[in-house]
Write a protein that holds these residues in place. Structure first.
Motif, PDB file in Angstrom:
ATOM      1  N   ALA A  21       1.329  -1.402  -0.468  1.00  0.00           N
ATOM      2  CA  ALA A  21       0.060  -0.334  -0.318  1.00  0.00           C
ATOM      3  C   ALA A  21       0.608   1.144   0.075  1.00  0.00           C
ATOM      4  O   ALA A  21       2.156   1.141   0.806  1.00  0.00           O
ATOM      5  CB  ALA A  21      -0.800  -0.105   1.017  1.00  0.00           C
ATOM      6  N   ASP A  22       0.365   2.073  -1.617  1.00  0.00           N
ATOM      7  CA  ASP A  22       1.616   3.811  -1.203  1.00  0.00           C
ATOM      8  C   ASP A  22       0.357   4.402  -1.898  1.00  0.00           C
ATOM      9  O   ASP A  22      -0.778   4.107  -2.272  1.00  0.00           O
ATOM     10  CB  ASP A  22       2.431   3.217  -2.212  1.00  0.00           C
ATOM     11  CG  ASP A  22       3.362   4.457  -2.131  1.00  0.00           C
ATOM     12  OD1 ASP A  22       3.360   5.284  -1.461  1.00  0.00           O
ATOM     13  OD2 ASP A  22       3.413   4.764  -3.472  1.00  0.00           O
ATOM     14  N   LEU A  23       0.145   5.551  -0.707  1.00  0.00           N
ATOM     15  CA  LEU A  23      -0.805   6.178  -0.778  1.00  0.00           C
ATOM     16  C   LEU A  23      -0.037   7.977  -0.946  1.00  0.00           C
ATOM     17  O   LEU A  23      -1.078   8.644  -1.835  1.00  0.00           O
ATOM     18  CB  LEU A  23      -1.054   7.201   0.501  1.00  0.00           C
ATOM     19  CG  LEU A  23      -1.880   6.143   1.505  1.00  0.00           C
ATOM     20  CD1 LEU A  23      -2.073   5.831   3.073  1.00  0.00           C
ATOM     21  CD2 LEU A  23      -3.178   5.350   0.808  1.00  0.00           C
ATOM     22  N   GLY A  24       0.439   7.849  -1.534  1.00  0.00           N
ATOM     23  CA  GLY A  24       1.277   8.521  -2.707  1.00  0.00           C
ATOM     24  C   GLY A  24       2.539  10.288  -2.314  1.00  0.00           C
ATOM     25  O   GLY A  24       3.184  10.287  -2.377  1.00  0.00           O
ATOM     26  N   LEU A  28       1.418  10.138   4.861  1.00  0.00           N
ATOM     27  CA  LEU A  28       0.243   9.468   5.010  1.00  0.00           C
ATOM     28  C   LEU A  28       0.371   7.982   4.644  1.00  0.00           C
ATOM     29  O   LEU A  28      -0.459   6.996   5.323  1.00  0.00           O
ATOM     30  CB  LEU A  28      -0.674   9.818   3.781  1.00  0.00           C
ATOM     31  CG  LEU A  28      -1.313  10.869   4.064  1.00  0.00           C
ATOM     32  CD1 LEU A  28      -1.693  10.952   2.197  1.00  0.00           C
ATOM     33  CD2 LEU A  28      -2.574  11.399   5.360  1.00  0.00           C
ATOM     34  N   THR A  29       1.208   7.084   4.409  1.00  0.00           N
ATOM     35  CA  THR A  29       1.332   6.234   3.831  1.00  0.00           C
ATOM     36  C   THR A  29       1.858   5.330   5.711  1.00  0.00           C
ATOM     37  O   THR A  29       1.602   4.430   5.682  1.00  0.00           O
ATOM     38  CB  THR A  29       2.706   5.891   3.067  1.00  0.00           C
ATOM     39  OG1 THR A  29       1.960   6.338   1.608  1.00  0.00           O
ATOM     40  CG2 THR A  29       2.940   4.208   2.951  1.00  0.00           C
ATOM     41  N   TYR A  32      -1.150   5.505   8.041  1.00  0.00           N
ATOM     42  CA  TYR A  32      -1.996   4.359   7.649  1.00  0.00           C
ATOM     43  C   TYR A  32      -1.582   2.974   7.205  1.00  0.00           C
ATOM     44  O   TYR A  32      -2.040   2.422   8.123  1.00  0.00           O
ATOM     45  CB  TYR A  32      -2.160   4.507   6.027  1.00  0.00           C
ATOM     46  CG  TYR A  32      -2.547   3.241   5.135  1.00  0.00           C
ATOM     47  CD1 TYR A  32      -3.908   3.111   5.105  1.00  0.00           C
ATOM     48  CD2 TYR A  32      -2.367   1.886   4.724  1.00  0.00           C
ATOM     49  CE1 TYR A  32      -4.936   1.977   4.594  1.00  0.00           C
ATOM     50  CE2 TYR A  32      -3.048   1.140   3.801  1.00  0.00           C
ATOM     51  CZ  TYR A  32      -4.178   1.509   4.301  1.00  0.00           C
ATOM     52  OH  TYR A  32      -4.629  -0.136   3.294  1.00  0.00           O
ATOM     53  N   LYS A  33      -0.104   2.577   7.763  1.00  0.00           N
ATOM     54  CA  LYS A  33       0.252   1.357   8.146  1.00  0.00           C
ATOM     55  C   LYS A  33       0.646   0.849   9.518  1.00  0.00           C
ATOM     56  O   LYS A  33      -0.064  -0.082  10.048  1.00  0.00           O
ATOM     57  CB  LYS A  33       2.117   1.407   7.365  1.00  0.00           C
ATOM     58  CG  LYS A  33       1.802   0.902   5.736  1.00  0.00           C
ATOM     59  CD  LYS A  33       3.558   0.674   5.355  1.00  0.00           C
ATOM     60  CE  LYS A  33       3.303   0.474   4.332  1.00  0.00           C
ATOM     61  NZ  LYS A  33       4.324   0.586   3.636  1.00  0.00           N
ATOM     62  N   THR A  36      -3.432   0.098  10.508  1.00  0.00           N
ATOM     63  CA  THR A  36      -3.805  -1.398   9.692  1.00  0.00           C
ATOM     64  C   THR A  36      -3.142  -1.937  10.651  1.00  0.00           C
ATOM     65  O   THR A  36      -3.849  -2.777  10.713  1.00  0.00           O
ATOM     66  CB  THR A  36      -3.802  -1.554   7.777  1.00  0.00           C
ATOM     67  OG1 THR A  36      -2.418  -1.270   8.056  1.00  0.00           O
ATOM     68  CG2 THR A  36      -4.743  -0.022   8.536  1.00  0.00           C
TER      69      THR A  36
END
Length: 77
Positions: A21-24, A28-29, A32-33, A36
């Protein structure tokens, strides 16, 4: 006709081909990691209290209208 074990092997290979998963954005990445990973290890410790808190707050804000709404939705389904 493909055998079941061959189909399962293909599916397992597809799982390993997915990109992480890479949010750009690095910021944020990272968050997010972290979020989750917490949800994956202990979902009920976070989700159940938050849902109870949310339902209590909506009841305090909307009161009896919330009870009527749930009754209507129960009869609809």
């Amino acid at each position: 006709m493909k055998t079941l074990s061959f189909q399962l092997t293909e599916k397992m290979n597809e799982v390993f081909l997915t990109k992480p998963a890479d949010l750009g954005f690095v910021f944020l990445t990272h968050w997010y990691k972290r979020f989750t990973s917490i949800i994956k290890t202990a979902p009920f410790i976070i989700i159940v209290p938050l849902s109870l808190l949310f339902s209590l707050l909506t009841y305090l804000v909307f009161g009896y209208l919330l009870v009527k709404l749930t009754s209507i939705l129960q009869y609809g389904f």
